[in-house]
Design an enzyme around this catalytic site. Structure first.
Site, PDB file in Angstrom:
ATOM      1  CG  LEU A 160      -0.348   0.184   2.637  1.00 36.26           C
ATOM      2  CD1 LEU A 160      -0.029   1.631   2.971  1.00 36.26           C
ATOM      3  CD2 LEU A 160      -1.321  -0.357   3.655  1.00 36.26           C
ATOM      4  CB  CYS A 273       9.276   2.466   2.685  1.00 33.12           C
ATOM      5  SG  CYS A 273       8.395   1.997   4.176  1.00 33.12           S
TER       6      CYS A 273
HETATM    7  N1  LIG Z   1       4.276   3.110   5.927  1.00 28.21           N
HETATM    8  C1  LIG Z   1       4.040   2.486   4.809  1.00 28.21           C
HETATM    9  O1  LIG Z   1       3.394   3.018   3.915  1.00 28.21           O
HETATM   10  C2  LIG Z   1       4.522   1.096   4.574  1.00 28.21           C
HETATM   11  C3  LIG Z   1       5.354   0.454   5.487  1.00 28.21           C
HETATM   12  N2  LIG Z   1       5.768  -0.832   5.259  1.00 28.21           N
HETATM   13  C4  LIG Z   1       6.585  -1.536   6.241  1.00 28.21           C
HETATM   14  O2  LIG Z   1       5.741  -1.919   7.325  1.00 28.21           O
HETATM   15  C5  LIG Z   1       6.459  -1.872   8.558  1.00 28.21           C
HETATM   16  C6  LIG Z   1       5.726  -0.993   9.540  1.00 28.21           C
HETATM   17  O3  LIG Z   1       5.705   0.320   9.026  1.00 28.21           O
HETATM   18  P1  LIG Z   1       4.761   1.450   9.641  1.00 28.21           P
HETATM   19  O4  LIG Z   1       3.424   0.873   9.936  1.00 28.21           O
HETATM   20  O5  LIG Z   1       4.868   2.602   8.729  1.00 28.21           O
HETATM   21  O6  LIG Z   1       5.525   1.741  11.014  1.00 28.21           O
HETATM   22  P2  LIG Z   1       5.004   2.577  12.264  1.00 28.21           P
HETATM   23  O7  LIG Z   1       6.200   3.100  12.942  1.00 28.21           O
HETATM   24  O8  LIG Z   1       3.903   3.500  11.860  1.00 28.21           O
HETATM   25  O9  LIG Z   1       4.325   1.457  13.214  1.00 28.21           O
HETATM   26  C7  LIG Z   1       5.028   0.455  13.848  1.00 28.21           C
HETATM   27  C8  LIG Z   1       4.389   0.208  15.221  1.00 28.21           C
HETATM   28  O10 LIG Z   1       4.999  -0.929  15.820  1.00 28.21           O
HETATM   29  C9  LIG Z   1       5.033  -0.724  17.231  1.00 28.21           C
HETATM   30  N3  LIG Z   1       6.016  -1.629  17.835  1.00 28.21           N
HETATM   31  C10 LIG Z   1       7.369  -1.639  17.682  1.00 28.21           C
HETATM   32  N4  LIG Z   1       7.906  -2.644  18.374  1.00 28.21           N
HETATM   33  C11 LIG Z   1       6.895  -3.299  18.993  1.00 28.21           C
HETATM   34  C12 LIG Z   1       6.822  -4.430  19.851  1.00 28.21           C
HETATM   35  N5  LIG Z   1       7.913  -5.107  20.190  1.00 28.21           N
HETATM   36  N6  LIG Z   1       5.609  -4.818  20.302  1.00 28.21           N
HETATM   37  C13 LIG Z   1       4.495  -4.143  19.963  1.00 28.21           C
HETATM   38  N7  LIG Z   1       4.502  -3.062  19.138  1.00 28.21           N
HETATM   39  C14 LIG Z   1       5.687  -2.655  18.669  1.00 28.21           C
HETATM   40  C15 LIG Z   1       5.389   0.738  17.366  1.00 28.21           C
HETATM   41  O11 LIG Z   1       5.013   1.233  18.634  1.00 28.21           O
HETATM   42  C16 LIG Z   1       4.571   1.363  16.209  1.00 28.21           C
HETATM   43  O12 LIG Z   1       3.300   1.832  16.641  1.00 28.21           O
HETATM   44  C17 LIG Z   1       7.874  -1.412   8.203  1.00 28.21           C
HETATM   45  O13 LIG Z   1       8.687  -2.542   8.051  1.00 28.21           O
HETATM   46  C18 LIG Z   1       7.694  -0.727   6.875  1.00 28.21           C
HETATM   47  O14 LIG Z   1       8.849  -0.806   6.094  1.00 28.21           O
HETATM   48  C19 LIG Z   1       5.365  -1.513   4.156  1.00 28.21           C
HETATM   49  C20 LIG Z   1       4.534  -0.935   3.234  1.00 28.21           C
HETATM   50  C21 LIG Z   1       4.038   0.409   3.375  1.00 28.21           C
HETATM   51  O1  LIG Z   2       6.882   0.222   1.278  1.00 31.53           O
HETATM   52  C1  LIG Z   2       6.304   1.283   1.395  1.00 31.53           C
HETATM   53  O2  LIG Z   2       6.356   2.009   2.386  1.00 31.53           O
HETATM   54  C2  LIG Z   2       5.491   1.831   0.276  1.00 31.53           C
HETATM   55  O3  LIG Z   2       6.316   2.821  -0.387  1.00 31.53           O
HETATM   56  C3  LIG Z   2       5.668   3.522  -1.429  1.00 31.53           C
HETATM   57  O4  LIG Z   2       4.515   4.188  -0.945  1.00 31.53           O
HETATM   58  P1  LIG Z   2       4.598   5.631  -0.222  1.00 31.53           P
HETATM   59  O5  LIG Z   2       5.999   5.909   0.171  1.00 31.53           O
HETATM   60  O6  LIG Z   2       3.548   5.629   0.824  1.00 31.53           O
HETATM   61  O7  LIG Z   2       4.130   6.688  -1.321  1.00 31.53           O
HETATM   62  P2  LIG Z   2       4.487   6.869  -2.880  1.00 31.53           P
HETATM   63  O8  LIG Z   2       3.238   7.229  -3.572  1.00 31.53           O
HETATM   64  O9  LIG Z   2       5.233   5.734  -3.421  1.00 31.53           O
HETATM   65  O10 LIG Z   2       5.407   8.163  -2.874  1.00 31.53           O
HETATM   66  C4  LIG Z   2       6.727   8.136  -2.357  1.00 31.53           C
HETATM   67  C5  LIG Z   2       7.415   9.446  -2.632  1.00 31.53           C
HETATM   68  O11 LIG Z   2       7.702   9.579  -4.025  1.00 31.53           O
HETATM   69  C6  LIG Z   2       7.188  10.798  -4.510  1.00 31.53           C
HETATM   70  N1  LIG Z   2       6.791  10.619  -5.925  1.00 31.53           N
HETATM   71  C7  LIG Z   2       5.956   9.613  -6.279  1.00 31.53           C
HETATM   72  C8  LIG Z   2       5.611   9.413  -7.594  1.00 31.53           C
HETATM   73  C9  LIG Z   2       6.140  10.246  -8.587  1.00 31.53           C
HETATM   74  O12 LIG Z   2       5.878  10.113  -9.801  1.00 31.53           O
HETATM   75  N2  LIG Z   2       6.975  11.245  -8.206  1.00 31.53           N
HETATM   76  C10 LIG Z   2       7.320  11.444  -6.890  1.00 31.53           C
HETATM   77  O13 LIG Z   2       8.106  12.358  -6.591  1.00 31.53           O
HETATM   78  C11 LIG Z   2       6.027  11.116  -3.591  1.00 31.53           C
HETATM   79  O14 LIG Z   2       5.683  12.461  -3.607  1.00 31.53           O
HETATM   80  C12 LIG Z   2       6.590  10.672  -2.255  1.00 31.53           C
HETATM   81  O15 LIG Z   2       7.413  11.658  -1.708  1.00 31.53           O
HETATM   82  C13 LIG Z   2       5.212   2.523  -2.491  1.00 31.53           C
HETATM   83  O16 LIG Z   2       4.488   3.231  -3.512  1.00 31.53           O
HETATM   84  C14 LIG Z   2       4.313   1.445  -1.880  1.00 31.53           C
HETATM   85  O17 LIG Z   2       3.977   0.475  -2.866  1.00 31.53           O
HETATM   86  C15 LIG Z   2       5.061   0.771  -0.734  1.00 31.53           C
HETATM   87  O18 LIG Z   2       4.222  -0.171  -0.103  1.00 31.53           O
END
Ligand SMILES: NC(=O)C1=CN([C@@H]2O[C@H](COP(=O)(O)OP(=O)(O)OC[C@H]3O[C@@H](n4cnc5c(N)ncnc54)[C@H](O)[C@@H]3O)[C@@H](O)[C@H]2O)C=CC1
Ligand SMILES: O=C(O)[C@H]1O[C@H](OP(=O)(O)OP(=O)(O)OC[C@H]2O[C@@H](n3ccc(=O)[nH]c3=O)[C@H](O)[C@@H]2O)[C@H](O)[C@@H](O)[C@@H]1O
Length: 461
Positions: A160, A273
């Site tokens: 996502l 990320c």
């Molecule tokens: N933010 C994004 O859009 C995306 C993130 N990811 C991946 O998903 C993972 C999570 O990312 P986010 O949700 O953004 O992180 P986040 O920092 O928003 O949430 C992580 C949560 O885990 C909790 N936590 C940490 N250690 C813990 C423990 N031992 N027990 C219970 N809770 C604990 C923290 O308090 C925090 O609320 C990362 O590996 C990231 O790379 C993957 C796709 C999209």
């Molecule tokens: O692993 C993750 O955390 C996620 O990282 C990105 O999602 P996200 O970082 O939430 O948002 P994006 O839409 O990918 O944008 C990332 C950055 O690139 C920039 N961007 C994006 C697209 C583009 O054409 N140009 C550009 O500068 C955005 O403004 C932003 O700063 C990926 O799109 C997701 O598929 C993935 O799950």
């Protein structure tokens, strides 16, 4: 059939993902647990800790029915037959692999806690983004439980994007599930497949071996970020050759082999990320003795740093080589629109650069609180927290941010910026009134007619 899911980590991924799983599987009880009590409390109100369009509606439908947010991690683990690990995996800031490797201490803690608490068999799902072969470490920890519980480890990375999380979860391009290719592993893959099959067409659920799934996540993010760095590199060339980056992006994007998405030139990508996952990939390549591959991906980050720096330097050069004591309005602080997330936002680095040149920055962002902005700047440690607060002012009215400013910098592509009364803003600015569009979202021709001096990414004016 899975009856009880526990998700450890109630963040940007755990919260929305579990809300959608609960919504679509009313017969499965979903417990989202976290050590952060404040975050859990917020998930139980209508002021959710994560801003995502459509999220509150989904949460409200399932919360209290089969979706629960709690701080009792042990109870969540005990009751569950499937446990998602969705904790943060930031870049390591210490020791071996500092600045590149993923910090897996939170994931390891989860695995250890599961091993300690579990008394019945469980499927453990890696939802966090992890380096390839992490499942091996998790398996090793889980196998040392000392009791009879058996575990299957699956990799189910999340794709996502923030700002569109609910849409991405409801209509994913694909769901990826990796597991051991043993009868038990394949059965576990099938269990998780059934959870998603409640709403995702089967042909979009890809089943692979563990290592392919783990590596596909890092690769997907690396490819996406690479496209942005590629187009941003060409934006620099456009600015000196009178070519127009939006025209070039359109012209190449219509080739179906290239495709039109992710070709929007910008002030630089941000988000929690892209950078961390590429650094992780670079580290892995070095670890496995592939320096040429490491150098290749490293360049995606180097170009992104260059793009952010270039944007800030362009502001300073254009304002007659100094912004000292000048008011600069920054519109947007989030790393992209429709999110309150600021992690690695280009705004932080642009502001830091301008503050080094003694600017007075006024920031407006529709969703980001002042607290986050100062935390971001303080974290860099370039100057004291007092200095940051002295030279950066956060306001809730964009017109106030722009009043008497020498220049405006558009950092985030919030839709509302397009609808502002730009005539009114122009009248109240210092002249010449400069605008630096880091997202190419405004109507530049109209702005120039009003009298603005416009600078934009990949444009030679
Ligand atoms: N933010 C994004 O859009 C995306 C993130 N990811 C991946 O998903 C993972 C999570 O990312 P986010 O949700 O953004 O992180 P986040 O920092 O928003 O949430 C992580 C949560 O885990 C909790 N936590 C940490 N250690 C813990 C423990 N031992 N027990 C219970 N809770 C604990 C923290 O308090 C925090 O609320 C990362 O590996 C990231 O790379 C993957 C796709 C999209
Ligand atoms: O692993 C993750 O955390 C996620 O990282 C990105 O999602 P996200 O970082 O939430 O948002 P994006 O839409 O990918 O944008 C990332 C950055 O690139 C920039 N961007 C994006 C697209 C583009 O054409 N140009 C550009 O500068 C955005 O403004 C932003 O700063 C990926 O799109 C997701 O598929 C993935 O799950």
């Amino acid at each position: 059939m899975v009856k009880n899911i526990c998700c450890i980590g109630a963040g940007y991924v755990g919260g929305p993902t579990m809300a959608v799983i609960a919504l679509k599987n009313p017969n499965i009880k979903v417990n989202v647990v976290d050590i952060n009590a404040e975050r859990i409390a917020a998930w139980n109100t209508d002021e959710l800790p994560v801003y995502e369009p459509g999220l509150l509606e989904v949460v409200k439908q399932a919360r209290g029915r089969n979706l629960f947010f709690d701080t009792d991690i042990e109870k969540g683990i005990r009751e569950a037959d499937m446990i998602f690990i969705s904790v943060n995996t930031p870049t390591k800031t210490y020791g071996l692999g500092k600045g590149r490797a993923a910090d897996l201490r939170y994931v390891e803690l989860c695995a250890r806690q599961i091993a300690e608490v579990a008394t019945t068999d469980k499927i453990v799902v890696e939802k966090s983004t992890l380096p390839v072969r992490t499942a091996q470490a998790i398996k090793t920890i889980l196998s040392e439980t000392g009791n009879k519980a058996r575990f299957q480890v699956l990799s189910n990375p999340e794709f996502l994007a923030e700002g569109t999380a609910i849409k991405d979860l409801l209509e994913p391009d694909r769901v990826l599930i990796g597991g051991d290719q043993t009868p038990e592993g394949l059965a576990a893959i099938e269990e998780l497949t059934q959870v998603y099959a409640s709403w995702v067409p089967r042909e979009r659920i890809i089943q692979t071996r563990l290592w392919s799934s783990e590596l596909s996540k890092l690769t997907a993010n690396a490819f996406l970020a690479q496209r942005i760095s590629s187009i941003n590199s060409i934006s620099a060339l456009c600015e000196v050759t009178d070519a127009d980056i939006d025209e070039v992006a359109y012209a190449i994007g219509t080739d179906s082999r290239i495709g039109s998405k992710f070709l929007k030139a910008s002030v630089g990508f941000g988000g929690s990320c892209f950078q961390k996952d590429i650094l992780n990939l670079v580290y892995l390549c070095e670890f496995f003795g592939l320096p040429e591959v490491a150098r290749y991906w490293e360049q995606v980050i180097a170009l992104n740093d260059y793009q952010k720096r270039r944007f800030a330097q362009n502001i300073i050069h254009t304002l007659f080589n100094t912004v000292s004591g000048k008011k600069i309005a920054m519109l947007g602080w989030a790393f992209k629109k429709d999110t309150n997330d600021t992690r690695e936002s280009a705004a932080i680095y642009v502001a830091d650069h301008l503050l080094n040149d003694m600017a007075n920055i006024w920031v407006y962002d529709p969703k980001v609180p002042a607290k986050s902005m100062f935390a971001d700047l303080d974290y860099l440690g370039t100057r004291s927290p007092e200095e940051n607060r002295k030279h950066l002012t956060v306001v809730t009215d964009p017109y106030e941010a722009c009043r008497d400013a020498h220049a405006i910098a558009i950092i985030t592509e919030w839709d509302e910026f397009k609808t502002y009364d730009w005539q009114r803003i122009y009248v109240n600015m210092k002249k010449p009134a400069f605008i630096f569009d880091g997202r190419n979202i405004l109507d530049h021709k109209k702005l120039m007619e009003i009298g603005f001096k416009v600078k934009a990414i990949g444009k030679s004016y």
